[in-house]
Write an enzyme that holds these catalytic residues in place. Sequence first.
Site, PDB file in Angstrom:
ATOM      1  CG  HIS A 266      -1.933  -1.122   1.193  1.00  0.00           C
ATOM      2  ND1 HIS A 266      -2.735  -1.453   0.121  1.00  0.00           N
ATOM      3  CD2 HIS A 266      -2.171  -2.064   2.144  1.00  0.00           C
ATOM      4  CE1 HIS A 266      -3.439  -2.529   0.431  1.00  0.00           C
ATOM      5  NE2 HIS A 266      -3.106  -2.931   1.645  1.00  0.00           N
ATOM      6  CG  ASP A 317      -5.195  -6.076  -0.499  1.00  0.00           C
ATOM      7  OD1 ASP A 317      -5.227  -7.015   0.293  1.00  0.00           O
ATOM      8  OD2 ASP A 317      -5.206  -4.889  -0.112  1.00  0.00           O
TER       9      ASP A 317
END
Length: 443
Positions: A266, A317
Amino acid sequence: MSRYWCELAWLGGERAQAGVMVEVAGGRIGAVTTGAAVPPPGAERLDGLTLPGLANAHSHAFQRALRGRTHREGGSFWTWREQMYAVAERLDPDDYHVLARATFAEMALAGVACVGEFHYVHHGPDGSPYDDPNEMGGRLIAAAVEAGIRITLLDACYLHGGIGEPPSGPQRRFSDGTADAWEERVDALAEGDAVRIGAAIHSVRAVDPEAAALVAGWAGSRARPLHAHVSEQPAENRASLETYGRTPTGVLAGAGALAAQFTAVHATHLDDADVALLGTCEACCCICPTTERDLADGIGAMRRLVEAGVSLSLGSDSHAVIDMFEEARAVELDERLASGERGRHGAAELLRAAAEAGHASLGWSDAGRIAPGARADLVTVGLDSVRLAGTTLEEAIEAIVFAASAADVRDVIIDGREVVRDGSHVAIDVSRELHDAVVKATA
Ligand SMILES: [Zn+2]
Protein backbone atom coordinates in the site's frame (compact mmCIF):
# COMPACT_ATOMS: atom_id res chain seq x y z
CA MET A 1 11.57 -28.88 -26.78
CA SER A 2 8.51 -26.79 -27.71
CA ARG A 3 8.55 -23.86 -30.11
CA TYR A 4 6.04 -21.02 -29.98
CA TRP A 5 5.42 -18.41 -32.64
CA CYS A 6 3.99 -15.22 -31.16
CA GLU A 7 2.20 -12.90 -33.55
CA LEU A 8 3.34 -10.07 -31.25
CA ALA A 9 5.35 -10.28 -28.04
CA TRP A 10 6.58 -7.84 -25.41
CA LEU A 11 10.26 -8.42 -24.71
CA GLY A 12 10.64 -5.64 -22.15
CA GLY A 13 11.12 -2.54 -24.32
CA GLU A 14 8.79 0.34 -25.08
CA ARG A 15 7.23 -1.48 -28.05
CA ALA A 16 5.97 -4.94 -28.92
CA GLN A 17 7.89 -7.06 -31.46
CA ALA A 18 6.31 -8.94 -34.37
CA GLY A 19 6.86 -12.60 -35.28
CA VAL A 20 8.66 -13.68 -32.12
CA MET A 21 9.88 -17.29 -31.85
CA VAL A 22 10.29 -18.64 -28.32
CA GLU A 23 11.92 -21.99 -27.65
CA VAL A 24 11.04 -23.76 -24.39
CA ALA A 25 12.72 -26.77 -22.80
CA GLY A 26 12.69 -28.05 -19.23
CA GLY A 27 10.39 -25.25 -18.08
CA ARG A 28 12.88 -22.57 -19.23
CA ILE A 29 13.02 -20.24 -22.20
CA GLY A 30 15.79 -21.00 -24.67
CA ALA A 31 16.36 -18.92 -27.78
CA VAL A 32 14.14 -15.88 -28.48
CA THR A 33 14.20 -14.48 -32.02
CA THR A 34 12.15 -11.83 -33.80
CA GLY A 35 10.96 -11.21 -37.33
CA ALA A 36 9.45 -14.60 -38.30
CA ALA A 37 6.60 -13.40 -40.53
CA VAL A 38 4.82 -16.77 -40.48
CA PRO A 39 4.97 -19.68 -38.02
CA PRO A 40 7.53 -22.25 -39.10
CA PRO A 41 6.42 -25.90 -39.36
CA GLY A 42 5.96 -27.54 -35.95
CA ALA A 43 5.69 -24.27 -34.04
CA GLU A 44 2.64 -23.62 -31.91
CA ARG A 45 0.89 -20.43 -32.94
CA LEU A 46 -0.01 -17.78 -30.33
CA ASP A 47 -2.18 -15.10 -31.94
CA GLY A 48 -2.40 -11.77 -30.18
CA LEU A 49 0.19 -10.15 -27.92
CA THR A 50 2.24 -12.44 -25.70
CA LEU A 51 3.48 -11.14 -22.36
CA PRO A 52 5.68 -12.73 -19.70
CA GLY A 53 3.93 -14.30 -16.72
CA LEU A 54 2.34 -11.73 -14.42
CA ALA A 55 2.85 -11.67 -10.65
CA ASN A 56 0.08 -10.87 -8.21
CA ALA A 57 2.30 -9.68 -5.39
CA HIS A 58 -0.32 -9.20 -2.69
CA SER A 59 -3.24 -11.57 -2.09
CA HIS A 60 -5.44 -12.70 0.77
CA ALA A 61 -7.18 -15.57 -1.01
CA PHE A 62 -10.12 -15.89 1.42
CA GLN A 63 -11.22 -12.31 0.76
CA ARG A 64 -12.42 -13.41 -2.70
CA ALA A 65 -15.56 -14.52 -0.83
CA LEU A 66 -16.36 -10.86 -0.05
CA ARG A 67 -16.60 -9.74 -3.69
CA GLY A 68 -19.80 -7.77 -4.30
CA ARG A 69 -20.97 -8.35 -0.73
CA THR A 70 -19.66 -5.29 1.11
CA HIS A 71 -21.07 -2.32 -0.79
CA ARG A 72 -24.48 -1.72 0.80
CA GLU A 73 -23.25 -0.75 4.26
CA GLY A 74 -21.05 2.18 3.32
CA GLY A 75 -18.75 2.99 6.23
CA SER A 76 -14.96 2.87 6.01
CA PHE A 77 -11.99 0.50 5.92
CA TRP A 78 -12.72 -0.28 9.56
CA THR A 79 -16.36 -1.32 8.98
CA TRP A 80 -15.25 -3.39 5.96
CA ARG A 81 -12.75 -5.08 8.25
CA GLU A 82 -15.60 -6.38 10.42
CA GLN A 83 -17.17 -8.03 7.35
CA MET A 84 -13.79 -9.49 6.42
CA TYR A 85 -13.35 -10.85 9.96
CA ALA A 86 -16.74 -12.56 9.73
CA VAL A 87 -15.45 -14.62 6.79
CA ALA A 88 -12.05 -15.26 8.41
CA GLU A 89 -13.83 -16.52 11.53
CA ARG A 90 -15.62 -19.30 9.65
CA LEU A 91 -12.86 -20.75 7.48
CA ASP A 92 -11.83 -24.33 8.04
CA PRO A 93 -8.95 -26.02 6.21
CA ASP A 94 -11.14 -27.85 3.68
CA ASP A 95 -13.24 -24.79 2.85
CA TYR A 96 -10.16 -22.59 2.62
CA HIS A 97 -8.45 -25.09 0.32
CA VAL A 98 -11.24 -25.09 -2.28
CA LEU A 99 -11.78 -21.32 -2.04
CA ALA A 100 -8.06 -20.66 -2.51
CA ARG A 101 -7.76 -23.14 -5.39
CA ALA A 102 -10.65 -21.47 -7.22
CA THR A 103 -9.25 -18.01 -6.50
CA PHE A 104 -5.78 -18.96 -7.72
CA ALA A 105 -7.35 -20.54 -10.81
CA GLU A 106 -9.16 -17.25 -11.45
CA MET A 107 -5.73 -15.61 -11.25
CA ALA A 108 -4.34 -18.08 -13.80
CA LEU A 109 -7.17 -17.11 -16.17
CA ALA A 110 -6.03 -13.48 -15.72
CA GLY A 111 -2.44 -14.31 -16.71
CA VAL A 112 -1.03 -14.53 -13.18
CA ALA A 113 1.86 -17.02 -13.06
CA CYS A 114 2.81 -16.38 -9.43
CA VAL A 115 0.96 -15.21 -6.34
CA GLY A 116 2.30 -13.64 -3.17
CA GLU A 117 -0.12 -14.98 -0.58
CA PHE A 118 0.06 -12.80 2.53
CA HIS A 119 -1.16 -15.42 4.96
CA TYR A 120 -2.36 -14.83 8.50
CA VAL A 121 -5.35 -17.16 9.18
CA HIS A 122 -3.05 -19.68 10.83
CA HIS A 123 -4.91 -21.38 13.67
CA GLY A 124 -8.25 -22.83 14.74
CA PRO A 125 -11.20 -20.57 15.63
CA ASP A 126 -10.19 -20.19 19.29
CA GLY A 127 -6.53 -19.65 18.43
CA SER A 128 -5.41 -23.22 19.15
CA PRO A 129 -2.96 -24.57 16.57
CA TYR A 130 -4.11 -27.40 14.31
CA ASP A 131 -2.35 -30.77 14.74
CA ASP A 132 -0.08 -29.55 11.96
CA PRO A 133 0.53 -25.90 12.95
CA ASN A 134 1.01 -25.14 9.24
CA GLU A 135 -2.24 -26.83 8.16
CA MET A 136 -3.66 -23.63 6.64
CA GLY A 137 -0.42 -22.57 4.94
CA GLY A 138 -0.04 -26.09 3.55
CA ARG A 139 -3.54 -25.90 2.09
CA LEU A 140 -2.71 -22.60 0.39
CA ILE A 141 0.44 -24.08 -1.14
CA ALA A 142 -1.50 -27.13 -2.36
CA ALA A 143 -4.21 -24.87 -3.79
CA ALA A 144 -1.67 -22.92 -5.85
CA VAL A 145 -0.01 -26.07 -7.14
CA GLU A 146 -3.42 -27.49 -8.15
CA ALA A 147 -4.33 -24.22 -9.89
CA GLY A 148 -1.04 -24.41 -11.85
CA ILE A 149 0.57 -21.23 -10.53
CA ARG A 150 3.66 -20.58 -8.41
CA ILE A 151 3.29 -19.28 -4.87
CA THR A 152 5.36 -17.32 -2.42
CA LEU A 153 3.71 -17.94 0.92
CA LEU A 154 4.36 -14.73 2.84
CA ASP A 155 3.71 -16.09 6.30
CA ALA A 156 2.59 -13.18 8.44
CA CYS A 157 3.50 -12.60 12.04
CA TYR A 158 0.44 -11.15 13.82
CA LEU A 159 0.53 -10.74 17.59
CA HIS A 160 -1.67 -7.79 18.64
CA GLY A 161 -5.23 -6.69 17.92
CA GLY A 162 -3.96 -3.11 17.81
CA ILE A 163 -0.91 -1.41 19.33
CA GLY A 164 -0.71 -2.64 22.93
CA GLU A 165 -3.91 -4.69 22.66
CA PRO A 166 -4.31 -8.47 22.82
CA PRO A 167 -5.87 -10.17 19.78
CA SER A 168 -9.61 -10.64 20.15
CA GLY A 169 -12.35 -12.51 18.28
CA PRO A 170 -11.12 -13.85 14.93
CA GLN A 171 -7.73 -12.16 15.45
CA ARG A 172 -6.93 -15.05 17.83
CA ARG A 173 -6.65 -17.25 14.73
CA PHE A 174 -3.92 -15.01 13.39
CA SER A 175 -1.61 -14.97 16.41
CA ASP A 176 1.24 -17.31 17.31
CA GLY A 177 1.50 -15.59 20.72
CA THR A 178 5.16 -14.64 20.33
CA ALA A 179 7.54 -13.93 17.47
CA ASP A 180 9.66 -16.90 18.58
CA ALA A 181 6.64 -19.18 18.13
CA TRP A 182 6.04 -17.63 14.69
CA GLU A 183 9.65 -18.40 13.75
CA GLU A 184 9.47 -21.99 14.95
CA ARG A 185 6.28 -22.59 12.95
CA VAL A 186 7.55 -20.94 9.76
CA ASP A 187 10.85 -22.82 9.89
CA ALA A 188 8.85 -26.02 9.36
CA LEU A 189 7.48 -24.87 5.97
CA ALA A 190 9.27 -26.37 2.97
CA GLU A 191 10.09 -24.71 -0.36
CA GLY A 192 9.86 -26.38 -3.77
CA ASP A 193 10.36 -25.64 -7.46
CA ALA A 194 7.07 -23.69 -7.57
CA VAL A 195 6.97 -22.72 -3.89
CA ARG A 196 8.88 -20.07 -1.96
CA ILE A 197 8.47 -19.20 1.71
CA GLY A 198 8.75 -15.54 2.68
CA ALA A 199 7.97 -13.54 5.78
CA ALA A 200 5.50 -10.80 6.55
CA ILE A 201 5.07 -8.33 9.36
CA HIS A 202 1.31 -7.90 9.28
CA SER A 203 1.56 -4.19 10.23
CA VAL A 204 2.91 -2.03 13.04
CA ARG A 205 -0.58 -2.34 14.53
CA ALA A 206 -0.24 -6.10 14.89
CA VAL A 207 3.51 -6.53 15.44
CA ASP A 208 5.54 -4.60 18.03
CA PRO A 209 9.02 -3.30 17.13
CA GLU A 210 10.89 -6.08 18.98
CA ALA A 211 8.88 -8.78 17.23
CA ALA A 212 9.26 -6.97 13.91
CA ALA A 213 13.03 -7.04 14.40
CA LEU A 214 12.95 -10.81 14.91
CA VAL A 215 10.90 -11.35 11.73
CA ALA A 216 13.17 -9.01 9.77
CA GLY A 217 16.20 -10.91 11.05
CA TRP A 218 14.66 -14.22 9.99
CA ALA A 219 14.08 -12.93 6.46
CA GLY A 220 17.43 -11.17 6.19
CA SER A 221 19.51 -14.13 7.36
CA ARG A 222 17.79 -16.42 4.85
CA ALA A 223 17.57 -13.90 1.96
CA ARG A 224 13.79 -14.32 1.84
CA PRO A 225 11.23 -11.72 0.78
CA LEU A 226 9.81 -9.63 3.62
CA HIS A 227 6.49 -7.80 3.20
CA ALA A 228 4.45 -5.56 5.49
CA HIS A 229 1.25 -3.55 5.25
CA VAL A 230 2.43 0.05 5.60
CA SER A 231 0.38 3.22 6.13
CA GLU A 232 -2.78 1.98 4.42
CA GLN A 233 -4.92 4.24 6.61
CA PRO A 234 -4.20 7.59 8.35
CA ALA A 235 -5.36 6.06 11.65
CA GLU A 236 -2.44 3.63 11.52
CA ASN A 237 -0.01 6.53 11.16
CA ARG A 238 -1.61 8.38 14.09
CA ALA A 239 -1.43 5.33 16.37
CA SER A 240 2.20 4.72 15.42
CA LEU A 241 3.20 8.34 15.99
CA GLU A 242 1.38 8.47 19.34
CA THR A 243 2.98 5.29 20.67
CA TYR A 244 6.40 5.21 19.06
CA GLY A 245 6.94 8.79 17.95
CA ARG A 246 7.64 7.47 14.46
CA THR A 247 5.66 6.64 11.34
CA PRO A 248 5.11 2.95 10.47
CA THR A 249 7.96 3.18 7.94
CA GLY A 250 10.17 4.70 10.63
CA VAL A 251 9.27 1.92 13.08
CA LEU A 252 10.09 -0.72 10.47
CA ALA A 253 13.38 1.01 9.65
CA GLY A 254 14.27 0.95 13.35
CA ALA A 255 13.47 -2.78 13.40
CA GLY A 256 15.92 -3.41 10.56
CA ALA A 257 13.19 -4.36 8.09
CA LEU A 258 14.07 -1.95 5.30
CA ALA A 259 16.27 -3.71 2.76
CA ALA A 260 16.23 -4.53 -0.94
CA GLN A 261 14.08 -7.63 -0.29
CA PHE A 262 11.50 -5.55 1.61
CA THR A 263 8.12 -4.73 0.08
CA ALA A 264 5.88 -2.08 1.63
CA VAL A 265 2.29 -2.98 0.74
CA HIS A 266 0.00 0.00 0.00
CA ALA A 267 2.37 2.76 1.22
CA THR A 268 -0.56 5.12 0.69
CA HIS A 269 0.05 7.74 3.37
CA LEU A 270 3.82 8.36 3.47
CA ASP A 271 5.71 11.48 4.45
CA ASP A 272 8.89 12.69 2.72
CA ALA A 273 11.16 10.93 5.22
CA ASP A 274 9.33 7.62 4.63
CA VAL A 275 9.81 7.96 0.87
CA ALA A 276 13.51 8.68 1.34
CA LEU A 277 13.96 5.67 3.67
CA LEU A 278 12.31 3.29 1.20
CA GLY A 279 14.19 4.76 -1.77
CA THR A 280 17.60 4.61 -0.11
CA CYS A 281 17.35 0.85 0.42
CA GLU A 282 15.79 0.30 -3.06
CA ALA A 283 12.78 -1.42 -1.52
CA CYS A 284 9.64 -2.32 -3.42
CA CYS A 285 6.17 -0.87 -2.92
CA CYS A 286 3.25 -3.10 -3.79
CA ILE A 287 0.28 -0.98 -4.74
CA CYS A 288 -3.18 -2.56 -4.85
CA PRO A 289 -5.30 0.16 -6.47
CA THR A 290 -8.56 -1.74 -6.96
CA THR A 291 -8.63 -2.62 -3.26
CA GLU A 292 -7.38 0.78 -2.13
CA ARG A 293 -10.20 2.52 -3.96
CA ASP A 294 -12.71 -0.11 -2.82
CA LEU A 295 -11.74 0.52 0.81
CA ALA A 296 -11.47 4.31 0.47
CA ASP A 297 -7.81 4.16 1.50
CA GLY A 298 -6.58 7.06 -0.60
CA ILE A 299 -4.15 7.50 -3.50
CA GLY A 300 -0.45 6.88 -2.91
CA ALA A 301 2.24 9.03 -4.50
CA MET A 302 3.88 6.34 -6.60
CA ARG A 303 5.74 8.65 -9.00
CA ARG A 304 7.49 10.21 -6.02
CA LEU A 305 8.47 6.72 -4.79
CA VAL A 306 9.83 5.67 -8.18
CA GLU A 307 11.91 8.84 -8.41
CA ALA A 308 13.33 8.06 -4.94
CA GLY A 309 14.53 4.62 -6.15
CA VAL A 310 11.64 2.35 -5.17
CA SER A 311 10.40 -0.35 -7.57
CA LEU A 312 6.67 -0.93 -7.94
CA SER A 313 4.75 -4.20 -7.88
CA LEU A 314 0.99 -4.81 -8.07
CA GLY A 315 -1.49 -6.88 -6.09
CA SER A 316 -5.21 -7.59 -6.16
CA ASP A 317 -5.20 -7.87 -2.33
CA SER A 318 -8.91 -8.28 -1.39
CA HIS A 319 -9.82 -9.45 -4.92
CA ALA A 320 -12.56 -6.86 -5.39
CA VAL A 321 -11.57 -7.75 -8.96
CA ILE A 322 -8.73 -9.96 -10.24
CA ASP A 323 -7.36 -8.15 -13.27
CA MET A 324 -3.70 -7.09 -13.37
CA PHE A 325 -4.34 -4.75 -16.31
CA GLU A 326 -6.87 -2.90 -14.17
CA GLU A 327 -4.32 -2.66 -11.33
CA ALA A 328 -1.60 -1.46 -13.73
CA ARG A 329 -3.60 1.31 -15.39
CA ALA A 330 -5.04 2.46 -12.06
CA VAL A 331 -1.53 3.40 -10.86
CA GLU A 332 -1.35 5.96 -13.67
CA LEU A 333 -5.02 6.93 -13.85
CA ASP A 334 -5.37 7.59 -10.11
CA GLU A 335 -2.29 9.80 -10.25
CA ARG A 336 -3.81 11.67 -13.20
CA LEU A 337 -6.85 12.44 -11.05
CA ALA A 338 -4.71 13.53 -8.12
CA SER A 339 -2.10 15.50 -10.09
CA GLY A 340 -3.91 16.90 -13.13
CA GLU A 341 -1.12 15.45 -15.33
CA ARG A 342 -1.05 12.56 -17.81
CA GLY A 343 1.92 10.29 -18.45
CA ARG A 344 3.42 9.94 -14.98
CA HIS A 345 3.86 6.16 -15.49
CA GLY A 346 4.39 4.73 -19.00
CA ALA A 347 2.72 1.52 -20.15
CA ALA A 348 5.99 -0.45 -20.32
CA GLU A 349 6.91 0.68 -16.80
CA LEU A 350 3.52 -0.54 -15.55
CA LEU A 351 3.94 -3.90 -17.30
CA ARG A 352 7.34 -4.30 -15.66
CA ALA A 353 5.63 -3.74 -12.29
CA ALA A 354 3.06 -6.40 -13.18
CA ALA A 355 5.67 -8.92 -14.34
CA GLU A 356 9.39 -8.70 -13.52
CA ALA A 357 9.25 -6.39 -10.50
CA GLY A 358 6.35 -8.32 -9.01
CA HIS A 359 8.24 -11.57 -9.37
CA ALA A 360 11.38 -10.01 -7.86
CA SER A 361 9.40 -8.81 -4.84
CA LEU A 362 8.28 -12.41 -4.30
CA GLY A 363 11.79 -13.85 -4.55
CA TRP A 364 11.69 -15.05 -8.17
CA SER A 365 14.55 -13.25 -9.90
CA ASP A 366 14.32 -15.70 -12.81
CA ALA A 367 10.75 -14.90 -13.93
CA GLY A 368 8.67 -12.12 -15.41
CA ARG A 369 10.51 -11.60 -18.71
CA ILE A 370 10.60 -13.36 -22.07
CA ALA A 371 14.34 -13.91 -22.31
CA PRO A 372 16.76 -16.85 -22.56
CA GLY A 373 17.13 -18.64 -19.22
CA ALA A 374 13.96 -17.25 -17.67
CA ARG A 375 11.10 -19.42 -16.47
CA ALA A 376 8.92 -20.34 -19.42
CA ASP A 377 5.82 -18.27 -18.71
CA LEU A 378 3.87 -16.98 -21.72
CA VAL A 379 0.60 -15.05 -21.38
CA THR A 380 -1.17 -14.37 -24.67
CA VAL A 381 -3.76 -11.59 -24.83
CA GLY A 382 -6.18 -11.75 -27.76
CA LEU A 383 -6.43 -8.50 -29.70
CA ASP A 384 -9.75 -9.26 -31.40
CA SER A 385 -12.21 -8.47 -28.59
CA VAL A 386 -14.37 -5.35 -28.79
CA ARG A 387 -12.02 -3.80 -26.25
CA LEU A 388 -8.88 -4.22 -28.35
CA ALA A 389 -9.99 -4.51 -31.99
CA GLY A 390 -8.01 -2.00 -34.06
CA THR A 391 -4.85 -2.25 -31.92
CA THR A 392 -1.66 -1.45 -33.84
CA LEU A 393 1.82 -2.87 -33.37
CA GLU A 394 3.15 0.59 -32.53
CA GLU A 395 0.82 1.12 -29.57
CA ALA A 396 -0.04 -2.45 -28.59
CA ILE A 397 1.56 -2.07 -25.14
CA GLU A 398 -0.50 1.03 -24.40
CA ALA A 399 -3.68 -0.66 -25.66
CA ILE A 400 -3.13 -3.64 -23.38
CA VAL A 401 -2.35 -1.60 -20.28
CA PHE A 402 -5.10 0.98 -20.73
CA ALA A 403 -7.92 -1.06 -22.32
CA ALA A 404 -7.46 -4.82 -21.90
CA SER A 405 -9.40 -6.88 -19.40
CA ALA A 406 -8.46 -10.15 -17.73
CA ALA A 407 -11.12 -11.71 -19.99
CA ASP A 408 -8.86 -10.98 -22.98
CA VAL A 409 -6.21 -13.44 -21.70
CA ARG A 410 -6.43 -16.42 -24.02
CA ASP A 411 -3.50 -18.77 -23.39
CA VAL A 412 -1.29 -19.10 -20.33
CA ILE A 413 1.85 -21.22 -20.08
CA ILE A 414 3.57 -21.40 -16.69
CA ASP A 415 6.97 -23.05 -16.23
CA GLY A 416 6.50 -24.57 -19.70
CA ARG A 417 3.11 -26.12 -18.87
CA GLU A 418 -0.15 -25.08 -20.47
CA VAL A 419 -2.52 -23.88 -17.72
CA VAL A 420 -5.08 -21.89 -19.73
CA ARG A 421 -6.09 -22.73 -23.28
CA ASP A 422 -8.39 -20.51 -25.35
CA GLY A 423 -9.66 -18.73 -22.24
CA SER A 424 -10.40 -21.85 -20.16
CA HIS A 425 -8.41 -23.43 -17.34
CA VAL A 426 -7.21 -26.85 -18.52
CA ALA A 427 -7.95 -28.60 -15.18
CA ILE A 428 -10.54 -26.58 -13.25
CA ASP A 429 -14.09 -25.40 -13.92
CA VAL A 430 -13.26 -22.06 -12.33
CA SER A 431 -16.73 -20.45 -12.32
CA ARG A 432 -18.34 -23.49 -10.75
CA GLU A 433 -15.64 -23.93 -8.10
CA LEU A 434 -15.74 -20.22 -7.25
CA HIS A 435 -19.52 -20.32 -6.93
CA ASP A 436 -19.52 -23.34 -4.65
CA ALA A 437 -16.63 -22.11 -2.52
CA VAL A 438 -17.96 -18.57 -2.09
CA VAL A 439 -21.46 -19.80 -1.20
CA LYS A 440 -19.97 -22.12 1.41
CA ALA A 441 -17.71 -19.46 2.88
CA THR A 442 -20.52 -16.91 3.21
CA ALA A 443 -23.59 -19.07 3.92
ZN1 LIG B 1 -3.41 -6.90 2.47
